[in-house]
Design a protein around this motif. Structure first.
Motif, PDB file in Angstrom:
ATOM      1  N   MET A   1       0.978  -1.092  -0.103  1.00  0.00           N
ATOM      2  CA  MET A   1      -0.007   0.114  -0.018  1.00  0.00           C
ATOM      3  C   MET A   1       0.945   1.244  -0.157  1.00  0.00           C
ATOM      4  SD  MET A   1      -3.284  -1.174   2.428  1.00  0.00           S
ATOM      5  CE  MET A   1      -4.314   0.117   2.002  1.00  0.00           C
ATOM      6  N   VAL A   2       1.824   1.272   0.600  1.00  0.00           N
ATOM      7  CA  VAL A   2       2.874   2.381   0.805  1.00  0.00           C
ATOM      8  C   VAL A   2       3.654   2.603  -0.610  1.00  0.00           C
ATOM      9  CG1 VAL A   2       4.954   3.138   1.732  1.00  0.00           C
ATOM     10  CG2 VAL A   2       3.110   2.435   3.207  1.00  0.00           C
ATOM     11  N   GLU A   3       4.048   1.445  -1.140  1.00  0.00           N
ATOM     12  CA  GLU A   3       4.731   1.760  -2.385  1.00  0.00           C
ATOM     13  C   GLU A   3       3.935   1.842  -3.660  1.00  0.00           C
ATOM     14  OE1 GLU A   3       7.061  -1.876  -2.877  1.00  0.00           O
ATOM     15  OE2 GLU A   3       7.934  -1.545  -1.040  1.00  0.00           O
ATOM     16  N   ALA A   4       2.632   1.565  -3.500  1.00  0.00           N
ATOM     17  CA  ALA A   4       1.609   1.949  -4.669  1.00  0.00           C
ATOM     18  C   ALA A   4       1.567   3.613  -4.523  1.00  0.00           C
ATOM     19  CB  ALA A   4       0.384   1.338  -4.328  1.00  0.00           C
ATOM     20  N   GLN A   5       1.985   4.170  -3.434  1.00  0.00           N
ATOM     21  CA  GLN A   5       2.050   5.353  -3.547  1.00  0.00           C
ATOM     22  C   GLN A   5       2.987   6.389  -3.921  1.00  0.00           C
ATOM     23  OE1 GLN A   5      -1.130   7.186  -0.663  1.00  0.00           O
ATOM     24  NE2 GLN A   5      -0.932   4.899   0.273  1.00  0.00           N
ATOM     25  N   THR A   6       4.137   5.485  -4.230  1.00  0.00           N
ATOM     26  CA  THR A   6       5.278   6.356  -4.446  1.00  0.00           C
ATOM     27  C   THR A   6       5.562   6.130  -5.851  1.00  0.00           C
ATOM     28  OG1 THR A   6       6.480   4.187  -4.147  1.00  0.00           O
ATOM     29  CG2 THR A   6       6.297   5.626  -2.030  1.00  0.00           C
ATOM     30  N   ILE A   7       6.580   6.707  -6.346  1.00  0.00           N
ATOM     31  CA  ILE A   7       6.948   6.954  -7.773  1.00  0.00           C
ATOM     32  C   ILE A   7       8.371   6.131  -7.722  1.00  0.00           C
ATOM     33  CG2 ILE A   7       7.884   8.488  -9.623  1.00  0.00           C
ATOM     34  CD1 ILE A   7       6.128  10.799  -8.346  1.00  0.00           C
ATOM     35  N   PRO A   8       8.402   5.047  -8.730  1.00  0.00           N
ATOM     36  CA  PRO A   8       9.438   4.078  -8.732  1.00  0.00           C
ATOM     37  C   PRO A   8      10.594   4.857  -8.940  1.00  0.00           C
ATOM     38  CG  PRO A   8       7.592   3.538 -10.241  1.00  0.00           C
ATOM     39  CD  PRO A   8       7.339   4.786  -9.634  1.00  0.00           C
ATOM     40  N   GLY A   9      11.628   4.460  -8.258  1.00  0.00           N
ATOM     41  CA  GLY A   9      13.299   5.258  -8.241  1.00  0.00           C
ATOM     42  C   GLY A   9      13.279   6.423  -7.525  1.00  0.00           C
ATOM     43  N   VAL A  10      12.358   7.015  -7.041  1.00  0.00           N
ATOM     44  CA  VAL A  10      12.580   8.438  -6.599  1.00  0.00           C
ATOM     45  C   VAL A  10      12.313   8.282  -5.119  1.00  0.00           C
ATOM     46  CG1 VAL A  10      11.458  10.751  -6.561  1.00  0.00           C
ATOM     47  CG2 VAL A  10      11.318   9.401  -8.766  1.00  0.00           C
ATOM     48  N   TYR A  11      13.336   8.815  -4.649  1.00  0.00           N
ATOM     49  CA  TYR A  11      13.458   8.607  -3.237  1.00  0.00           C
ATOM     50  C   TYR A  11      13.365  10.369  -2.521  1.00  0.00           C
ATOM     51  CZ  TYR A  11      14.674   4.067  -4.378  1.00  0.00           C
ATOM     52  OH  TYR A  11      14.747   2.803  -4.953  1.00  0.00           O
ATOM     53  N   LEU A  12      12.309  10.563  -1.915  1.00  0.00           N
ATOM     54  CA  LEU A  12      12.287  11.656  -1.064  1.00  0.00           C
ATOM     55  C   LEU A  12      13.230  11.706   0.053  1.00  0.00           C
ATOM     56  CD1 LEU A  12       8.437  12.268  -0.948  1.00  0.00           C
ATOM     57  CD2 LEU A  12       9.992  13.005  -2.772  1.00  0.00           C
ATOM     58  N   VAL A  13      14.088  12.924   0.049  1.00  0.00           N
ATOM     59  CA  VAL A  13      15.025  13.022   1.115  1.00  0.00           C
ATOM     60  C   VAL A  13      14.753  14.258   1.689  1.00  0.00           C
ATOM     61  CG1 VAL A  13      17.609  13.603   1.547  1.00  0.00           C
ATOM     62  CG2 VAL A  13      16.641  11.852  -0.232  1.00  0.00           C
TER      63      VAL A  13
END
Length: 96
Positions: free
Chosen positions: A79-91
Motif C-alpha cells: 500500500m505504501v509503495e503503490a503511492q510512491t514513484i518508482p526510483g524516486v526517493y524523497l530526502v
C-alpha cells in the motif's frame, strides 16, 4: 494522446511506469489480504478447538501467527509503495 512523465534530476519516470508500479503493488497487497483471511480462518478454527477442550498444536499456531505477521508486512509495504514513484526517493530538506 498526451504523454505524462515525472522528472527528478536526470531521471524521467513515465506515467505508464507509475501506473504499472501502483497496480503491481496493490495486487501484492490484495494477495496478502486473501492469504491473511485464510490464516485467520485457520486460527479461528484452532481457537474453537481449544475452547472445546481439544489439544492445540502449538507449532501450527506459531506458524500461522508468523504467517499472519508476514501478510501484515506485505499489505503495508504494497500500500505504501503503490503511492510512491518508482526510483524516486524523497530526502528531507536539511535544516539551517
Amino acid at each position: 494522446m498526451n504523454k505524462f512523465s515525472f522528472s527528478h534530476g536526470s531521471m524521467e519516470v513515465k506515467h505508464i511506469d507509475i501506473v504499472k508500479n501502483r497496480t503491481e503493488q496493490l495486487n501484492a497487497s490484495f494477495k496478502a489480504i486473501a492469504e491473511a483471511r485464510t490464516i485467520l480462518s485457520r486460527l479461528e478454527a484452532m481457537t474453537g478447538e481449544i475452547a472445546e477442550g481439544k489439544g492445540a498444536d502449538i507449532s501450527a499456531i506459531a506458524a500461522s501467527t508468523s504467517g499472519l505477521r508476514n501478510c501484515t508486512d506485505r499489505i503495508l509495504a504494497g500500500m505504501v509503495e503503490a503511492q510512491t514513484i518508482p526510483g524516486v526517493y524523497l530526502v528531507p530538506a536539511s535544516e539551517g
